[in-house]
Design a protein around this motif. Structure first.
Motif, PDB file in Angstrom:
ATOM      1  N   GLU A  32      -8.608  13.301   8.359  1.00  0.00           N
ATOM      2  CA  GLU A  32      -9.075  13.275   6.963  1.00  0.00           C
ATOM      3  C   GLU A  32      -8.079  12.554   6.054  1.00  0.00           C
ATOM      4  O   GLU A  32      -7.918  12.904   4.885  1.00  0.00           O
ATOM      5  CB  GLU A  32      -9.323  14.709   6.463  1.00  0.00           C
ATOM      6  N   GLY A  33      -7.411  11.561   6.609  1.00  0.00           N
ATOM      7  CA  GLY A  33      -6.472  10.767   5.825  1.00  0.00           C
ATOM      8  C   GLY A  33      -5.163  11.468   5.507  1.00  0.00           C
ATOM      9  O   GLY A  33      -4.355  10.961   4.734  1.00  0.00           O
ATOM     10  N   LYS A  34      -4.922  12.617   6.126  1.00  0.00           N
ATOM     11  CA  LYS A  34      -3.708  13.388   5.823  1.00  0.00           C
ATOM     12  C   LYS A  34      -2.517  12.973   6.696  1.00  0.00           C
ATOM     13  O   LYS A  34      -1.373  13.274   6.360  1.00  0.00           O
ATOM     14  CB  LYS A  34      -3.984  14.884   6.011  1.00  0.00           C
ATOM     15  N   SER A  35      -2.789  12.320   7.804  1.00  0.00           N
ATOM     16  CA  SER A  35      -1.714  11.964   8.732  1.00  0.00           C
ATOM     17  C   SER A  35      -1.069  10.630   8.341  1.00  0.00           C
ATOM     18  O   SER A  35      -1.630   9.847   7.571  1.00  0.00           O
ATOM     19  CB  SER A  35      -2.261  11.852  10.155  1.00  0.00           C
ATOM     20  N   LYS A  36       0.116  10.398   8.903  1.00  0.00           N
ATOM     21  CA  LYS A  36       0.766   9.094   8.805  1.00  0.00           C
ATOM     22  C   LYS A  36       0.694   8.468  10.189  1.00  0.00           C
ATOM     23  O   LYS A  36       0.979   9.120  11.199  1.00  0.00           O
ATOM     24  CB  LYS A  36       2.228   9.239   8.377  1.00  0.00           C
ATOM     25  N   ILE A  37       0.309   7.196  10.240  1.00  0.00           N
ATOM     26  CA  ILE A  37       0.114   6.519  11.511  1.00  0.00           C
ATOM     27  C   ILE A  37       1.029   5.303  11.601  1.00  0.00           C
ATOM     28  O   ILE A  37       1.058   4.470  10.690  1.00  0.00           O
ATOM     29  CB  ILE A  37      -1.358   6.088  11.689  1.00  0.00           C
ATOM     30  N   ALA A  82      -3.826   0.982   4.141  1.00  0.00           N
ATOM     31  CA  ALA A  82      -2.423   0.559   4.236  1.00  0.00           C
ATOM     32  C   ALA A  82      -1.434   1.639   3.808  1.00  0.00           C
ATOM     33  O   ALA A  82      -0.289   1.669   4.279  1.00  0.00           O
ATOM     34  CB  ALA A  82      -2.207  -0.710   3.404  1.00  0.00           C
ATOM     35  N   GLU A  83      -1.838   2.555   2.935  1.00  0.00           N
ATOM     36  CA  GLU A  83      -0.921   3.604   2.475  1.00  0.00           C
ATOM     37  C   GLU A  83      -0.611   4.615   3.581  1.00  0.00           C
ATOM     38  O   GLU A  83       0.425   5.278   3.543  1.00  0.00           O
ATOM     39  CB  GLU A  83      -1.517   4.330   1.264  1.00  0.00           C
ATOM     40  N   LYS A  84      -1.492   4.707   4.551  1.00  0.00           N
ATOM     41  CA  LYS A  84      -1.329   5.701   5.614  1.00  0.00           C
ATOM     42  C   LYS A  84      -0.982   5.091   6.971  1.00  0.00           C
ATOM     43  O   LYS A  84      -0.584   5.808   7.883  1.00  0.00           O
ATOM     44  CB  LYS A  84      -2.612   6.531   5.750  1.00  0.00           C
ATOM     45  N   ILE A  85      -1.150   3.782   7.123  1.00  0.00           N
ATOM     46  CA  ILE A  85      -0.896   3.133   8.408  1.00  0.00           C
ATOM     47  C   ILE A  85       0.115   2.011   8.213  1.00  0.00           C
ATOM     48  O   ILE A  85      -0.092   1.110   7.394  1.00  0.00           O
ATOM     49  CB  ILE A  85      -2.191   2.568   9.020  1.00  0.00           C
ATOM     50  N   GLU A  86       1.193   2.053   8.975  1.00  0.00           N
ATOM     51  CA  GLU A  86       2.199   0.988   8.938  1.00  0.00           C
ATOM     52  C   GLU A  86       2.148   0.216  10.244  1.00  0.00           C
ATOM     53  O   GLU A  86       2.089   0.806  11.322  1.00  0.00           O
ATOM     54  CB  GLU A  86       3.599   1.563   8.726  1.00  0.00           C
ATOM     55  N   PHE A  87       2.186  -1.117  10.150  1.00  0.00           N
ATOM     56  CA  PHE A  87       2.029  -1.979  11.311  1.00  0.00           C
ATOM     57  C   PHE A  87       3.348  -2.645  11.677  1.00  0.00           C
ATOM     58  O   PHE A  87       4.084  -3.109  10.811  1.00  0.00           O
ATOM     59  CB  PHE A  87       0.982  -3.059  11.022  1.00  0.00           C
ATOM     60  N   PHE A  88       3.593  -2.732  12.994  1.00  0.00           N
ATOM     61  CA  PHE A  88       4.821  -3.362  13.478  1.00  0.00           C
ATOM     62  C   PHE A  88       4.539  -4.130  14.766  1.00  0.00           C
ATOM     63  O   PHE A  88       3.858  -3.620  15.659  1.00  0.00           O
ATOM     64  CB  PHE A  88       5.907  -2.316  13.746  1.00  0.00           C
ATOM     65  N   LYS A  89       5.076  -5.340  14.844  1.00  0.00           N
ATOM     66  CA  LYS A  89       5.022  -6.088  16.096  1.00  0.00           C
ATOM     67  C   LYS A  89       6.221  -5.673  16.943  1.00  0.00           C
ATOM     68  O   LYS A  89       7.366  -5.939  16.586  1.00  0.00           O
ATOM     69  CB  LYS A  89       5.058  -7.601  15.874  1.00  0.00           C
ATOM     70  N   ALA A  90       5.937  -5.021  18.032  1.00  0.00           N
ATOM     71  CA  ALA A  90       6.998  -4.571  18.932  1.00  0.00           C
ATOM     72  C   ALA A  90       6.366  -4.120  20.239  1.00  0.00           C
ATOM     73  O   ALA A  90       5.220  -3.665  20.265  1.00  0.00           O
ATOM     74  CB  ALA A  90       7.794  -3.414  18.324  1.00  0.00           C
ATOM     75  N   PRO A  91       7.092  -4.229  21.352  1.00  0.00           N
ATOM     76  CA  PRO A  91       6.595  -3.669  22.607  1.00  0.00           C
ATOM     77  C   PRO A  91       6.725  -2.155  22.589  1.00  0.00           C
ATOM     78  O   PRO A  91       7.656  -1.608  21.988  1.00  0.00           O
ATOM     79  CB  PRO A  91       7.518  -4.295  23.660  1.00  0.00           C
TER      80      PRO A  91
END
Length: 285
Positions: A36-41, A62-71
């Motif tokens: 319900e949008g409460k988690s951080k991803i 974007a406020e709840k999901i952060e993206f990173f290029k990494a293995p």
């Protein structure tokens, strides 16, 4: 297997969850909705092209999901860089994405004539062309036997490849494999005659088995007690690694005593999911 993943991975809705193979973003979006949008991803992928797709598709989150290029085997560096000490779950989907299979010039598929590449990380120095053209015959046979589970014809395929070097495209490789197999064997196979060899080369190029083991070791460092790891595997060798790892870890308990499989309806909608297995383990602390 979205429902099965969420039901077994999510232990608290306001937790921190790491999607180690975000792909095009489907699983991360499902976790967001389930919590319900409460988690951080934290969404991670080694493939920059699919990561860009995921960022575009999920830009409104974007406020709840952060993206990173990494293995995924470097997940410790990502989390430490964010100042995150503990998380509540890790998800790994070890399959090749639809985008990678269909992506032009990536060399994952035997349906198109493309350069031999097969790198999930396009910045990696090792690609399939180097393996095919530079490994000696004995090593090629070993890889095809062990990683491709091509038990009867690995030596013949390796010899055929070496005899036809240089091999630079997928169709040239397929032709070398075809020449190594008896006609009756080709007719007998339900899958494409190159499936096993392509699988073996992809695993070698991306060092997949070593990376899985490294990642599993690192997850323990960052899991809260009660946190979980959910892993989707697509062939028996991956599943064997995951199964034995958690079976032999005294600080984990299996949430899924046996692997979970996709429903008949899901397989009908997505035939590639036929071979998927889901295993979930909980960290005891």
């Amino acid at each position: 297997m979205v429902n099965e993943i969420n039901d077994n991975l999510i232990t608290k809705k306001d937790g921190i969850y790491v999607d180690c193979t975000v792909g095009e973003g489907g699983h991360s979006k499902a976790i967001y909705k389930y919590t319900e949008g409460k988690s951080k991803i934290i969404a991670v992928d080694i493939d920059y092209e699919v990561l860009e797709i995921a960022e575009r598709r999920l830009e409104d989150l974007a406020e709840k999901i952060e993206f990173f290029k990494a293995p995924y085997q470097d997940i410790d560096l990502v989390l430490k860089g964010l100042g995150i000490d503990k998380v509540d779950g890790f998800l790994m989907d070890l399959g090749v994405s639809t985008f990678q299979l269909k992506g032009e010039g990536r060399g994952f598929t035997f349906m198109n004539d493309e350069p031999l590449d097969m790198r999930m990380d396009t910045e990696s120095a090792l690609n399939a062309a180097k393996v095919v053209n530079e490994y000696d015959e004995k090593e090629l046979a070993r890889i095809i036997f062990e990683y491709g589970e091509e038990f009867k014809f690995s030596r013949r395929i390796a010899k055929s490849i070496v005899d036809r070097r240089p091999i630079n495209t997928t169709f040239e490789l397929i032709e070398a494999i075809k020449k190594a197999l008896p006609y009756n064997e080709i007719r007998r196979r339900k899958k494409h005659l190159a499936t096993k060899t392509f699988q073996a080369l992809r695993i070698e190029v991306n060092k997949e088995f070593d990376n899985i083991r490294t990642a599993l070791d690192k997850f323990t460092e960052f899991l809260n007690p009660g946190g979980r790891v959910a892993i989707l595997t697509f062939h028996s060798l991956e599943d064997k690694i995951v199964k034995h790892y958690y079976k032999n870890q005294g600080n984990y308990k299996l949430v899924t005593k046996k692997p979970l499989y996709p429903s008949e309806e899901e397989v009908e909608e997505n035939p590639r999911s036929r071979s998927v297995k889901l295993r979930v383990a909980e960290y005891l602390g």
